[in-house]
Design a protein around this motif. Structure first.
Motif, PDB file in Angstrom:
ATOM      1  N   GLY A 264       1.314  13.369 -16.037  1.00 20.19           N
ATOM      2  CA  GLY A 264       1.258  12.736 -14.722  1.00 20.19           C
ATOM      3  C   GLY A 264       0.579  11.385 -14.774  1.00 20.19           C
ATOM      4  O   GLY A 264       1.067  10.401 -14.201  1.00 20.19           O
ATOM      5  N   VAL A 265      -0.543  11.305 -15.493  1.00 22.19           N
ATOM      6  CA  VAL A 265      -1.251  10.034 -15.637  1.00 22.19           C
ATOM      7  C   VAL A 265      -0.424   9.049 -16.465  1.00 22.19           C
ATOM      8  O   VAL A 265      -0.348   7.854 -16.149  1.00 22.19           O
ATOM      9  CB  VAL A 265      -2.634  10.260 -16.276  1.00 22.19           C
ATOM     10  N   GLY A 266       0.222   9.542 -17.528  1.00 23.85           N
ATOM     11  CA  GLY A 266       1.049   8.661 -18.355  1.00 23.85           C
ATOM     12  C   GLY A 266       2.214   8.060 -17.593  1.00 23.85           C
ATOM     13  O   GLY A 266       2.578   6.902 -17.815  1.00 23.85           O
ATOM     14  N   PHE A 267       2.768   8.814 -16.653  1.00 26.70           N
ATOM     15  CA  PHE A 267       3.895   8.318 -15.871  1.00 26.70           C
ATOM     16  C   PHE A 267       3.461   7.296 -14.817  1.00 26.70           C
ATOM     17  O   PHE A 267       4.323   6.690 -14.170  1.00 26.70           O
ATOM     18  CB  PHE A 267       4.631   9.479 -15.215  1.00 26.70           C
TER      19      PHE A 267
ATOM     20  N   SER B 139       5.832   9.589 -24.986  1.00 29.23           N
ATOM     21  CA  SER B 139       5.834   8.196 -25.439  1.00 29.23           C
ATOM     22  C   SER B 139       7.150   7.484 -25.124  1.00 29.23           C
ATOM     23  O   SER B 139       7.145   6.298 -24.763  1.00 29.23           O
ATOM     24  CB  SER B 139       5.548   8.130 -26.941  1.00 29.23           C
ATOM     25  N   VAL B 140       8.284   8.175 -25.229  1.00 32.46           N
ATOM     26  CA  VAL B 140       9.575   7.529 -24.934  1.00 32.46           C
ATOM     27  C   VAL B 140       9.671   7.104 -23.467  1.00 32.46           C
ATOM     28  O   VAL B 140      10.009   5.953 -23.174  1.00 32.46           O
ATOM     29  CB  VAL B 140      10.747   8.459 -25.328  1.00 32.46           C
ATOM     30  N   PRO B 141       9.389   7.984 -22.492  1.00 34.15           N
ATOM     31  CA  PRO B 141       9.417   7.515 -21.101  1.00 34.15           C
ATOM     32  C   PRO B 141       8.407   6.397 -20.820  1.00 34.15           C
ATOM     33  O   PRO B 141       8.702   5.488 -20.038  1.00 34.15           O
ATOM     34  CB  PRO B 141       9.075   8.773 -20.294  1.00 34.15           C
TER      35      PRO B 141
ATOM     36  N   ALA C 148       0.822  -1.213   0.000  1.00 32.23           N
ATOM     37  CA  ALA C 148       0.000   0.000   0.000  1.00 32.23           C
ATOM     38  C   ALA C 148       0.854   1.260   0.000  1.00 32.23           C
ATOM     39  O   ALA C 148       0.667   2.157  -0.816  1.00 32.23           O
ATOM     40  CB  ALA C 148      -0.943  -0.003   1.201  1.00 32.23           C
ATOM     41  N   LEU C 149       1.805   1.338   0.936  1.00 33.02           N
ATOM     42  CA  LEU C 149       2.623   2.537   1.043  1.00 33.02           C
ATOM     43  C   LEU C 149       3.488   2.726  -0.195  1.00 33.02           C
ATOM     44  O   LEU C 149       3.613   3.842  -0.709  1.00 33.02           O
ATOM     45  CB  LEU C 149       3.503   2.458   2.296  1.00 33.02           C
ATOM     46  N   ALA C 150       4.069   1.628  -0.688  1.00 33.31           N
ATOM     47  CA  ALA C 150       4.904   1.709  -1.885  1.00 33.31           C
ATOM     48  C   ALA C 150       4.073   2.144  -3.088  1.00 33.31           C
ATOM     49  O   ALA C 150       4.531   2.942  -3.917  1.00 33.31           O
ATOM     50  CB  ALA C 150       5.570   0.362  -2.160  1.00 33.31           C
ATOM     51  N   PHE C 151       2.846   1.623  -3.194  1.00 34.53           N
ATOM     52  CA  PHE C 151       1.958   2.006  -4.293  1.00 34.53           C
ATOM     53  C   PHE C 151       1.656   3.503  -4.257  1.00 34.53           C
ATOM     54  O   PHE C 151       1.790   4.209  -5.264  1.00 34.53           O
ATOM     55  CB  PHE C 151       0.660   1.196  -4.191  1.00 34.53           C
ATOM     56  N   THR C 152       1.276   4.006  -3.071  1.00 31.81           N
ATOM     57  CA  THR C 152       0.902   5.415  -2.959  1.00 31.81           C
ATOM     58  C   THR C 152       2.099   6.326  -3.193  1.00 31.81           C
ATOM     59  O   THR C 152       2.016   7.321  -3.929  1.00 31.81           O
ATOM     60  CB  THR C 152       0.295   5.693  -1.571  1.00 31.81           C
ATOM     61  N   PHE C 153       3.231   5.995  -2.567  1.00 32.31           N
ATOM     62  CA  PHE C 153       4.407   6.857  -2.682  1.00 32.31           C
ATOM     63  C   PHE C 153       4.956   6.878  -4.101  1.00 32.31           C
ATOM     64  O   PHE C 153       5.255   7.949  -4.651  1.00 32.31           O
ATOM     65  CB  PHE C 153       5.490   6.376  -1.711  1.00 32.31           C
ATOM     66  N   SER C 154       5.090   5.702  -4.716  1.00 31.86           N
ATOM     67  CA  SER C 154       5.626   5.648  -6.081  1.00 31.86           C
ATOM     68  C   SER C 154       4.685   6.323  -7.062  1.00 31.86           C
ATOM     69  O   SER C 154       5.135   7.007  -7.999  1.00 31.86           O
ATOM     70  CB  SER C 154       5.872   4.192  -6.493  1.00 31.86           C
ATOM     71  N   SER C 155       3.378   6.185  -6.865  1.00 32.74           N
ATOM     72  CA  SER C 155       2.420   6.844  -7.749  1.00 32.74           C
ATOM     73  C   SER C 155       2.541   8.352  -7.639  1.00 32.74           C
ATOM     74  O   SER C 155       2.511   9.072  -8.645  1.00 32.74           O
ATOM     75  CB  SER C 155       0.993   6.409  -7.401  1.00 32.74           C
ATOM     76  N   LEU C 156       2.689   8.836  -6.408  1.00 31.04           N
ATOM     77  CA  LEU C 156       2.811  10.276  -6.195  1.00 31.04           C
ATOM     78  C   LEU C 156       4.085  10.816  -6.830  1.00 31.04           C
ATOM     79  O   LEU C 156       4.071  11.846  -7.515  1.00 31.04           O
ATOM     80  CB  LEU C 156       2.794  10.584  -4.697  1.00 31.04           C
ATOM     81  N   VAL C 157       5.210  10.110  -6.626  1.00 27.89           N
ATOM     82  CA  VAL C 157       6.490  10.553  -7.192  1.00 27.89           C
ATOM     83  C   VAL C 157       6.429  10.570  -8.711  1.00 27.89           C
ATOM     84  O   VAL C 157       6.874  11.527  -9.365  1.00 27.89           O
ATOM     85  CB  VAL C 157       7.634   9.644  -6.692  1.00 27.89           C
ATOM     86  N   LEU C 158       5.880   9.520  -9.306  1.00 33.80           N
ATOM     87  CA  LEU C 158       5.806   9.444 -10.764  1.00 33.80           C
ATOM     88  C   LEU C 158       4.857  10.492 -11.329  1.00 33.80           C
ATOM     89  O   LEU C 158       5.124  11.068 -12.390  1.00 33.80           O
ATOM     90  CB  LEU C 158       5.368   8.040 -11.185  1.00 33.80           C
ATOM     91  N   PHE C 159       3.754  10.746 -10.635  1.00 31.20           N
ATOM     92  CA  PHE C 159       2.827  11.765 -11.110  1.00 31.20           C
ATOM     93  C   PHE C 159       3.489  13.139 -11.106  1.00 31.20           C
ATOM     94  O   PHE C 159       3.372  13.904 -12.069  1.00 31.20           O
ATOM     95  CB  PHE C 159       1.573  11.783 -10.244  1.00 31.20           C
ATOM     96  N   VAL C 160       4.190  13.467 -10.024  1.00 32.09           N
ATOM     97  CA  VAL C 160       4.886  14.750  -9.938  1.00 32.09           C
ATOM     98  C   VAL C 160       5.976  14.839 -10.999  1.00 32.09           C
ATOM     99  O   VAL C 160       6.172  15.889 -11.630  1.00 32.09           O
ATOM    100  CB  VAL C 160       5.462  14.948  -8.526  1.00 32.09           C
ATOM    101  N   ALA C 161       6.702  13.728 -11.211  1.00 34.34           N
ATOM    102  CA  ALA C 161       7.753  13.719 -12.231  1.00 34.34           C
ATOM    103  C   ALA C 161       7.162  13.953 -13.615  1.00 34.34           C
ATOM    104  O   ALA C 161       7.720  14.703 -14.431  1.00 34.34           O
ATOM    105  CB  ALA C 161       8.502  12.388 -12.194  1.00 34.34           C
ATOM    106  N   GLY C 162       6.021  13.331 -13.902  1.00 31.65           N
ATOM    107  CA  GLY C 162       5.375  13.545 -15.189  1.00 31.65           C
ATOM    108  C   GLY C 162       4.917  14.982 -15.377  1.00 31.65           C
ATOM    109  O   GLY C 162       5.086  15.562 -16.446  1.00 31.65           O
ATOM    110  N   ALA C 163       4.345  15.571 -14.324  1.00 22.41           N
ATOM    111  CA  ALA C 163       3.922  16.969 -14.409  1.00 22.41           C
ATOM    112  C   ALA C 163       5.112  17.892 -14.624  1.00 22.41           C
ATOM    113  O   ALA C 163       5.026  18.874 -15.379  1.00 22.41           O
ATOM    114  CB  ALA C 163       3.166  17.356 -13.137  1.00 22.41           C
ATOM    115  N   ALA C 164       6.243  17.580 -13.970  1.00 22.90           N
ATOM    116  CA  ALA C 164       7.447  18.403 -14.137  1.00 22.90           C
ATOM    117  C   ALA C 164       7.982  18.309 -15.563  1.00 22.90           C
ATOM    118  O   ALA C 164       8.388  19.316 -16.158  1.00 22.90           O
ATOM    119  CB  ALA C 164       8.521  17.960 -13.140  1.00 22.90           C
TER     120      ALA C 164
END
Length: 267
Positions: A181-184, A235-237, A123-139
């Motif tokens: 963010g969703v794509g990431f 698409s590349v990432p 659960a924690l890994a899912f939430t944390f990794s999703s948040l990090v990837l979403f922020v990375a995608g937005a950036a």
């Protein structure tokens, strides 16, 4: 190959099996919590409006200056209601982004009762990794936005003087950041499907050719600007995440087999 849905009858859960009405009530509760989180976090986003609009204006200004060094980079407003609409829209998008941890956690809490107890520890890994990837995608979307604007400005030719309205540009920027963010989140979905046994790494390996086409089509569909630079930046990432997910799945299966072999030898 097994496939389980939330609250599947027979799954190991802390609570008793839930009826369809209970499922719908649980879904309604999670949606209400998510919506309330967005509404509450719109308040700080409303007061952060000057900083947010300046942040969004930066890639727009960079693109205009490359085309016309004398450009003042100001947005063009032709409607008296646009400033209020813009501030409300920025507050709404800001509240959505700030509430993303709550939304992802509520999503997990809705799914978790349908999983086996040993699967809930992610659960924690899912939430944390999703948040990090979403922020990375937005950036990534933010830093590619100036390229997208530059392409859109130049494609019309030098005889067209383009001045975007702030409402339209903010919508474009926020939709791009949301799309990235969703794509990431693509690898989180793939890894989760492998952990619960829906797909295997060998299957994902066989689907490589189809995945390349699917990734390009999905990236083209969810990116609002439609320019080739943005398409490639997403698409590349996404395809690299696909390969990383396959590698992670293989390593996870190998580790699980070693544990099972060690448990069998100990028994």
């Amino acid at each position: 190959m097994r496939f389980r849905i939330p609250f599947r009858v027979g799954a190991e859960k802390d609570s008793a099996d839930m009826s369809l009405a209970d499922h719908l009530r649980e879904l309604r509760y999670r949606l209400i919590v998510s919506v309330l989180a967005v509404v509450v976090l719109m308040i700080p986003a409303w007061f952060l409006y000057p900083w947010l609009i300046e942040l969004l204006n930066s890639p727009y200004c960079d693109a205009l200056v490359e085309v016309d060094p004398t450009s003042d980079c100001d947005f063009l407003v032709t409607n008296l209601l646009d400033p209020f609409t813009l501030r409300l829209r920025v507050a709404g998008y800001g509240g959505l982004f700030l509430a993303m941890p709550v939304i992802l956690w509520q999503l997990w809490r809705f799914i978790a009762p349908g999983l086996y107890r040993r699967e809930r520890r992610y659960a924690l890994a899912f939430t944390f990794s999703s948040l990090v990837l979403f922020v990375a995608g937005a950036a990534v979307a933010y830093f590619t936005l100036s390229r997208a604007v530059d392409f859109l400005v130049r494609i019309g030719g030098t005889d067209i003087d383009i001045r975007s309205g702030p409402v339209e540009f903010v919508r474009l920027a926020m939709l791009m950041m949301l799309a990235f963010g969703v794509g990431f989140l693509f690898p989180v979905v793939l890894v989760s499907l492998q952990l619960i046994g829906v797909v295997k790494p060998q299957q994902l390996s066989r689907w490589r050719r189809h995945t390349i086409l699917a990734v390009v089509v999905i990236a083209a569909a969810i990116t609002p600007s439609g320019d080739p630079f943005t398409l490639g930046a997403l698409s590349v990432p996404m395809y690299l995440f696909y390969e990383i997910s396959i590698l992670y799945g293989r390593l996870w299966i190998r580790r699980r087999r070693k544990k099972e072999a060690a448990a069998g030898a100990a028994a």
